[in-house]
Scaffold this motif. Structure first.
Motif, PDB file in Angstrom:
ATOM      1  N   ARG A  34       6.916  -4.314  -2.846  1.00  0.00           N
ATOM      2  CA  ARG A  34       5.813  -3.613  -3.504  1.00  0.00           C
ATOM      3  C   ARG A  34       5.911  -2.099  -3.270  1.00  0.00           C
ATOM      4  O   ARG A  34       5.685  -1.296  -4.183  1.00  0.00           O
ATOM      5  N   GLY A  35       6.260  -1.721  -2.061  1.00  0.00           N
ATOM      6  CA  GLY A  35       6.377  -0.300  -1.752  1.00  0.00           C
ATOM      7  C   GLY A  35       7.506   0.365  -2.515  1.00  0.00           C
ATOM      8  O   GLY A  35       7.342   1.481  -3.037  1.00  0.00           O
ATOM      9  N   LEU A  36       8.665  -0.290  -2.594  1.00  0.00           N
ATOM     10  CA  LEU A  36       9.789   0.292  -3.318  1.00  0.00           C
ATOM     11  C   LEU A  36       9.493   0.384  -4.810  1.00  0.00           C
ATOM     12  O   LEU A  36       9.897   1.359  -5.468  1.00  0.00           O
ATOM     13  N   ALA A  37       8.794  -0.597  -5.363  1.00  0.00           N
ATOM     14  CA  ALA A  37       8.420  -0.539  -6.777  1.00  0.00           C
ATOM     15  C   ALA A  37       7.485   0.631  -7.042  1.00  0.00           C
ATOM     16  O   ALA A  37       7.626   1.345  -8.049  1.00  0.00           O
ATOM     17  N   ALA A  38       6.527   0.847  -6.148  1.00  0.00           N
ATOM     18  CA  ALA A  38       5.607   1.978  -6.315  1.00  0.00           C
ATOM     19  C   ALA A  38       6.359   3.304  -6.221  1.00  0.00           C
ATOM     20  O   ALA A  38       6.081   4.247  -6.986  1.00  0.00           O
ATOM     21  N   LEU A  39       7.303   3.395  -5.301  1.00  0.00           N
ATOM     22  CA  LEU A  39       8.091   4.623  -5.165  1.00  0.00           C
ATOM     23  C   LEU A  39       8.896   4.885  -6.431  1.00  0.00           C
ATOM     24  O   LEU A  39       9.013   6.033  -6.884  1.00  0.00           O
ATOM     25  N   LEU A  62       5.388   1.730   3.740  1.00  0.00           N
ATOM     26  CA  LEU A  62       5.228   2.171   2.353  1.00  0.00           C
ATOM     27  C   LEU A  62       4.500   1.112   1.537  1.00  0.00           C
ATOM     28  O   LEU A  62       3.630   1.428   0.713  1.00  0.00           O
ATOM     29  N   GLY A  63       4.841  -0.143   1.785  1.00  0.00           N
ATOM     30  CA  GLY A  63       4.174  -1.232   1.072  1.00  0.00           C
ATOM     31  C   GLY A  63       2.700  -1.339   1.401  1.00  0.00           C
ATOM     32  O   GLY A  63       1.899  -1.758   0.554  1.00  0.00           O
ATOM     33  N   GLU A  64       2.322  -0.965   2.614  1.00  0.00           N
ATOM     34  CA  GLU A  64       0.921  -1.093   3.023  1.00  0.00           C
ATOM     35  C   GLU A  64       0.004  -0.147   2.243  1.00  0.00           C
ATOM     36  O   GLU A  64      -1.177  -0.442   2.075  1.00  0.00           O
ATOM     37  N   PHE A  65       0.531   0.997   1.790  1.00  0.00           N
ATOM     38  CA  PHE A  65      -0.319   1.884   0.995  1.00  0.00           C
ATOM     39  C   PHE A  65       0.240   2.078  -0.420  1.00  0.00           C
ATOM     40  O   PHE A  65      -0.030   3.073  -1.089  1.00  0.00           O
ATOM     41  N   SER A  66       1.008   1.094  -0.906  1.00  0.00           N
ATOM     42  CA  SER A  66       1.622   1.203  -2.233  1.00  0.00           C
ATOM     43  C   SER A  66       0.580   1.241  -3.344  1.00  0.00           C
ATOM     44  O   SER A  66       0.771   1.926  -4.357  1.00  0.00           O
ATOM     45  N   TYR A  67      -0.515   0.515  -3.179  1.00  0.00           N
ATOM     46  CA  TYR A  67      -1.568   0.537  -4.199  1.00  0.00           C
ATOM     47  C   TYR A  67      -2.166   1.933  -4.313  1.00  0.00           C
ATOM     48  O   TYR A  67      -2.347   2.469  -5.416  1.00  0.00           O
ATOM     49  N   SER A  68      -2.445   2.546  -3.186  1.00  0.00           N
ATOM     50  CA  SER A  68      -2.965   3.909  -3.201  1.00  0.00           C
ATOM     51  C   SER A  68      -1.955   4.871  -3.810  1.00  0.00           C
ATOM     52  O   SER A  68      -2.322   5.784  -4.569  1.00  0.00           O
ATOM     53  N   LEU A  69      -0.687   4.692  -3.488  1.00  0.00           N
ATOM     54  CA  LEU A  69       0.347   5.562  -4.046  1.00  0.00           C
ATOM     55  C   LEU A  69       0.381   5.438  -5.564  1.00  0.00           C
ATOM     56  O   LEU A  69       0.470   6.443  -6.282  1.00  0.00           O
ATOM     57  N   ALA A 128      -5.297   5.872   1.478  1.00  0.00           N
ATOM     58  CA  ALA A 128      -5.355   4.458   1.856  1.00  0.00           C
ATOM     59  C   ALA A 128      -6.194   4.256   3.112  1.00  0.00           C
ATOM     60  O   ALA A 128      -6.947   3.278   3.208  1.00  0.00           O
ATOM     61  N   ARG A 129      -6.075   5.150   4.067  1.00  0.00           N
ATOM     62  CA  ARG A 129      -6.845   5.001   5.303  1.00  0.00           C
ATOM     63  C   ARG A 129      -8.346   5.139   5.041  1.00  0.00           C
ATOM     64  O   ARG A 129      -9.163   4.555   5.752  1.00  0.00           O
ATOM     65  N   LEU A 130      -8.704   5.913   4.018  1.00  0.00           N
ATOM     66  CA  LEU A 130     -10.113   6.119   3.714  1.00  0.00           C
ATOM     67  C   LEU A 130     -10.673   5.071   2.755  1.00  0.00           C
ATOM     68  O   LEU A 130     -11.795   4.579   2.938  1.00  0.00           O
ATOM     69  N   PHE A 131      -9.893   4.715   1.718  1.00  0.00           N
ATOM     70  CA  PHE A 131     -10.462   3.948   0.624  1.00  0.00           C
ATOM     71  C   PHE A 131      -9.798   2.591   0.370  1.00  0.00           C
ATOM     72  O   PHE A 131     -10.326   1.798  -0.405  1.00  0.00           O
ATOM     73  N   GLU A 132      -8.650   2.335   0.986  1.00  0.00           N
ATOM     74  CA  GLU A 132      -7.971   1.051   0.745  1.00  0.00           C
ATOM     75  C   GLU A 132      -7.960   0.147   1.956  1.00  0.00           C
ATOM     76  O   GLU A 132      -8.425  -0.994   1.904  1.00  0.00           O
ATOM     77  N   LEU A 133      -7.428   0.635   3.072  1.00  0.00           N
ATOM     78  CA  LEU A 133      -7.259  -0.225   4.246  1.00  0.00           C
ATOM     79  C   LEU A 133      -8.571  -0.789   4.781  1.00  0.00           C
ATOM     80  O   LEU A 133      -8.605  -1.946   5.210  1.00  0.00           O
TER      81      LEU A 133
END
Length: 422
Positions: free
Chosen positions: A12-17, A288-295, A341-346
């Protein structure tokens, strides 16, 4: 106990990148699909396929837990509540950020700045149905995914009562018929009503999740090689017909490439190829995958601002602007996404309710206050005791465990925890 399939977050992280790199390429070089970019950058032009991969991966991830429980899931209402809790808060925060940038810095659409209709349509995730000036060009897929989430319980019901082949046929056959009946054999796609066309790729991922609960004999099959074999005809066709043909025939390419994507995810889920799984589970890629949605949500306004407002002051158009964007917009997007991500996703990944979010924040504040009090006593002895206690615990305060779902006690909660999601 939560059973997470290793490697999916990394994918997921690599796809977002890749989507970020695609947008850097897209908005730097005019003329898409016949871009003015150097040919050696052609590998960056397939951003649509990265989004298709997201949909396949979402279908796979969501279906892991039901597959482990006879293709049954929690009650539909509870499932939808959890999906909304997971997806909407960061999306709405990103919408606010995108609106501000589109109004004050750079519009995201050739149709001009967002309007009041944009706020209504995008706020209610209606952009796949209604057309308004977009505040963020990446948001189209969020509406598609939300619509697929809504029908996911129905898709599970069909899979449970029939078979994988029946489910795939029900969602794919209407799409194929529509394509064959279109002038020239390829429908002209607009900005709306993409969900029916993309439902088969989501279902392909759902069906592929059955590999996770298959017998050892099935799991040991060379799924990675199957993925390569499935991808070869699509790659060969793209090479023969050329990149412009590929980009203008995404209607069929999406369907053709979905099996290869599903097989690749199945291979990773079964732990092979080992080299790839080790790469996907390294700390940088996993993080990177952990905050891929935010990215995915916030990168495009940043990229546009750099390309259209900052780069022209320092470099010329074309390749210099592209390199400048990579140097500036890419790290800024990554850092901003990590903070976002730390503020609005995690907080919404780690907690299941506002009460839990507030309780977690209060516990952290209390822990910080207690740590401060331990360090306050005067004199060497007091300082030494504080250091000793910190050494025994490893750190002054315990770090919260990063999980997609908080722990629960009943069966439906356990099922909802099994699969990592977006």
């Amino acid at each position: 106990m939560r059973r997470q399939v290793q490697g999916l977050d990394g994918l997921r992280g690599l796809a977002a990148l890749y989507v970020v790199l695609f947008h850097c390429w897209l908005y730097t070089f005019p003329g898409y699909p016949d871009s003015s970019a150097p040919r050696w950058l052609d590998g960056l032009m397939y951003g649509r396929l990265a989004v298709v991969f997201f949909l396949v991966l979402s279908g796979f991830s969501l279906a892991i837990s039901p597959a482990r429980h006879g293709w049954r899931s929690e009650r539909a209402a509870e499932y939808l509540r959890r999906r909304a809790w997971r997806i909407l808060p960061p999306y709405w925060a990103a919408l606010c950020m995108s609106l501000v940038i589109a109004w004050l810095v750079v519009p995201a659409s050739h149709a001009g700045p967002p309007t009041g209709g944009s706020i209504l349509v995008y706020g209610l995730l209606g952009q796949d149905i209604f057309t308004e000036p977009t505040p963020n060009g990446a948001f189209w897929s969020i509406a598609v995914e939300a619509e697929l989430y809504v029908v996911f319980p129905l898709l599970l019901f069909v899979r449970r009562r029939s078979s994988a082949a029946v489910l795939v046929g029900l969602v794919t056959l209407p799409v194929v018929v529509r394509g064959l009946m279109a002038p020239g054999g390829t429908p002209v796609e607009g900005d709306n009503w993409l969900t029916p066309h993309l439902a088969p790729v989501f279902v392909a991922g759902m069906v592929g999740a059955g590999v996770v609960v298959a017998s050892d004999r099935v799991r040991r099959l060379p799924w990675g090689w199957f993925a390569v074999l499935a991808a070869l005809p699509v790659l060969a066709l793209g090479v023969v017909q050329g990149s412009v043909w590929t980009l203008t025939h995404y209607f069929w390419v999406d369907l053709a490439v979905a099996p290869a994507m599903t097989l690749l995810i199945a291979a990773v889920a079964t732990g092979r190829p080992a080299v790839l799984v080790r790469l996907l589970t390294t700390r940088p890629v996993r993080s990177l995958g952990e905050f891929s949605y935010s990215l995915y949500l916030i990168h495009l306004p940043i990229v546009l601002a750099v390309i259209r407002r900052v780069a022209p002051r320092y470099v010329g158009p074309g390749l210099p602007t592209f390199c400048f964007t990579l140097v500036v917009a890419l790290p800024v997007s990554l850092l901003a996404a990590w903070l976002f991500a730390r503020l609005f996703e995690l907080p919404f990944k780690r907690n299941r309710s506002w009460k839990s979010v507030v309780g977690t924040n209060r516990s952290r504040r209390d822990g910080a206050s207690a740590g401060t009090r331990r360090r306050l006593p005067d004199g060497p002895a007091g300082e030494s005791r504080g250091c000793d206690e910190a050494d025994k615990s490893g750190t002054g305060a315990a770090r919260p465990m990063v999980t997609v779902r908080a722990s629960g006690t009943n069966a439906s909660e356990n099922r909802s925890r099994d699969a990592p999601d977006r």
